[in-house]
Design a protein around this motif. Structure first.
Motif, mmCIF file in Angstrom:
data_model
loop_
_atom_site.group_PDB
_atom_site.id
_atom_site.type_symbol
_atom_site.label_atom_id
_atom_site.label_comp_id
_atom_site.label_asym_id
_atom_site.label_seq_id
_atom_site.Cartn_x
_atom_site.Cartn_y
_atom_site.Cartn_z
ATOM 1 N N HIS A 1 56.272 47.726 -32.941
ATOM 2 C CA HIS A 1 55.767 47.053 -34.124
ATOM 3 C C HIS A 1 54.983 48.634 -34.762
ATOM 4 N N GLU B 1 55.013 51.147 -37.537
ATOM 5 C CA GLU B 1 55.210 51.208 -39.084
ATOM 6 C C GLU B 1 56.327 52.121 -39.613
ATOM 7 N N ARG B 2 56.112 53.370 -39.298
ATOM 8 C CA ARG B 2 56.955 54.383 -39.489
ATOM 9 C C ARG B 2 58.419 54.216 -39.048
ATOM 10 N N THR C 1 59.628 50.302 -40.483
ATOM 11 C CA THR C 1 59.523 50.028 -42.005
ATOM 12 C C THR C 1 59.968 51.110 -42.762
ATOM 13 N N GLU D 1 49.782 44.260 -36.213
ATOM 14 C CA GLU D 1 51.096 45.422 -36.216
ATOM 15 C C GLU D 1 52.333 44.772 -36.128
ATOM 16 N N ASN E 1 54.731 44.874 -39.466
ATOM 17 C CA ASN E 1 55.314 46.345 -39.294
ATOM 18 C C ASN E 1 56.673 46.167 -38.900
#
Length: 581
Positions: A86, A88-89, A92, A117, A121
């Motif tokens: 999970h 984000e970078r 996503t 998260e 994410n």
């Protein structure tokens, strides 16, 4: 799939496309930087964006963009302080926004750690929380998963939007429509003759002949008194290894196949013993037993015409096994001593090891031949026997370098911070990829450290001559391509296959670059005396590196070289050219 991002990308795309034609989702894993087992669930990895985009992401990107993969599995580790399942970078910004991925993101077993998260994410499917999937179960139920009641509570409190549920539902439903609900998918088959034939061909073309002083191939008509030594000649290598364990319908062992090929004169001695395949532990074999097995094999070797040693690694803990890293670069269980004593007793020794990665060879100069095999599955035995007997001419090339010493590997050149990392009392283990973009042959080339066997190396029972290359132009500009052709002739007396490799070298750049990078390869099948032309198309994209400050791929005007060879160090021809915008 090896140390080179281009090679991995080229291998993964056709696999995904053919698999998904059957209505079966490819699940590409582990995304990303899952490069150790010791602290795999908690280590926090940091690296440069150049290393991320040039080395560790290209194969994943090819799998998604060119292969159209329907699912991705997150890795256990953390990157930039956030778990990959999970992150984000990763999930996503890169996977969905940069690459346009519309499939499902799935955790590895027990890979979720945070509800917020996981909700925000990009995670879609959570698996196995609170268990390790192999040796323990849990009092927790599915309702206790991070994306179950805790997620529902956050939605009810307004802490996360229910639009996140809709997004996950769309991704899961899309996966179901592509697989289980696809009414036009084929029925397929299991364990058919075609499967065995394919497994045999893959095995035949994967085995690598590392060294041959002329002892190979062994003619079955001339060699009857053969001693086979080594546990891997009989061991079921589909067993063990954690989640890599397979329940195969049939496994044809190397010893059985050698006996079928060379007859009843093939004898066997174990030489060593490694014990049962255990998860996160190992069975210790008493030294007197190991000494007895070694002495027996050496004594039998004295009366054999030829000795074939089939050892290497297996799926036990601390070898090629999930959950634990190898303890040493040398072969375990005293195998170096066994090989040394065998070749002293009988100089006609063929080492035909099986492993999933490299190892030291302190005995290399003493043995006349070395074959490298892999975990080839059902048909491993027939493939090895056919290569040893010459029925199959070996044509495999190494997908990674074999360093002489573990210290010659970039990741092991910077101390513990680079591998396996160091423990932080407050933040847990952390690891820095200080070798940066100089991985594998890129490291060996740049640091001028010769490998024991270089990336792309592999011999044949015939010989190939590379002719003079031609280029369609001396300069290319944006939107143009460069065609490189080189004739290759089989100058021996056996049909053979040669993998012609193309590398690009940038003579001058604003940022550090490797000496050369693989950008193409072609496999030619040549009869004795036959010549074929290997043709390559070089594009401007092949000249680019990742500019981490501008966050874009850049090709700088200047002089370049095309290097064509039989390995990363055996360069046969060079073609200079230039690029201008």
């Amino acid at each position: 799939m090896g140390e080179d991002p281009y090679l991995a990308g080229e291998m993964v795309v056709p696999y995904i496309k053919e698999l998904q034609k059957n209505g079966v989702a490819a699940c590409v894993k582990h995304f990303a930087l899952n490069n150790q087992e010791k602290w795999r669930s908690s280590v926090d990895v940091s690296l440069s964006d150049r290393a991320l985009y040039e080395i560790y992401l290209p194969a994943f990107k090819k799998a998604v963009v060119d292969g159209g993969a329907w699912s991705i599995m997150g890795a256990y580790n953390r990157i930039w302080g956030q778990h990959c399942c999970h992150n984000e970078r990763l999930l996503t910004d890169i996977l969905r926004d940069e690459w346009g991925f519309d499939g499902c993101v799935i955790t590895d077993w027990g890979g979720a750690h945070d509800t917020r998260e996981a909700a925000l994410n990009g995670l879609d499917i959570e698996m196995g929380s609170y268990t390790n999937g192999l040796t323990s179960e849990s009092e927790f139920t599915f309702d206790d998963y991070f994306l179950a009641r805790p997620y529902l509570a956050m939605i009810q409190k307004g802490e996360v939007s229910d639009s996140t549920v809709n997004a996950k539902a769309r991704n899961v439903l899309r996966l179901i429509f592509r697989t289980a609900m696809d009414t036009e998918k084929p029925f397929g088959s299991l364990a058919s003759k075609e499967h065995y034939d394919a497994a045999k061909q893959i095995g035949d073309e994967s085995i690598v002949l590392l060294k041959n002083s002329g002892i190979l191939p062994l003619d079955p008509a001339k060699h009857k008194n053969i001693l086979v030594v080594g546990e891997n000649a009989t061991r079921m290598l589909n067993q063990g290894g954690g989640s890599s364990e397979l329940k195969a319908k049939d496994i044809y062992s190397p010893l059985d196949a050698l006996r079928k090929t060379f007859g009843k004169g093939v004898r066997y001695a174990a030489g060593y013993k490694t014990g049962r395949s255990l998860y996160e532990s190992e069975e210790i074999i008493p030294q007197p037993i190991l000494d007895s097995l070694r002495r027996e094999a050496v004594e039998m070797a004295k009366t054999a015409d030829v000795v074939i040693y089939i050892g290497g690694l297996n799926k036990n803990g601390f070898q090629d096994c999930e959950s634990s890293d190898r303890r040493e670069y040398n072969l375990p269980w005293g195998q170096d001593r066994i090989i040394e004593e065998l070749v002293a007793a009988n100089p006609n020794l063929v080492v035909a090891n099986i492993s999933g990665n490299a190892y030291a060879m302190p005995w290399l100069d003493k043995v006349p031949a070395v074959i490298q095999s892999w975990y080839l599955g059902t048909m491993i035995g027939p493939s090895m026997a056919d290569v040893i007997s010459g029925k199959v001419n070996p044509s495999g090339k190494l997908p990674f370098s074999f360093p002489k010493r573990i210290e010659d590997n970039g990741a092991h050149s910077f101390g513990e911070i680079c591998y396996p990392g160091v423990e932080d009392a407050s933040k847990g283990p952390r690891q820095e990829y200080l070798d940066d973009i100089f991985v594998g042959y890129r490291w060996h080339d740049t640091k001028k450290i010769p490998a024991l066997f270089p990336f792309g190396h592999g011999l044949s029972y015939t010989k190939f001559n590379y002719g003079k290359p031609t280029a369609s132009a001396k300069q290319i500009k944006d939107g143009e391509t460069l065609t490189i052709e080189i004739p290759v002739t089989n100058t021996g007396d056996k049909e053979g296959k040669e993998i012609v490799q193309l590398y690009i070298s940038d003579e001058k750049s604003s940022l550090p670059r490797p000496v050369k990078e693989l950008k193409g390869f072609k496999k030619l099948t040549l009869a004795p005396g036959q010549t074929q032309t290997a043709s390559f198309t070089v594009t401007v994209d092949d000249l680019k590196f990742f500019d981490d400050k501008a966050h874009e791929w850049v090709a700088e005007p200047g002089k370049f070289k095309v290097l064509i060879g039989a390995s990363s160090t055996d360069i046969k021809a060079t073609v200079p050219f230039s690029y201008s915008k």
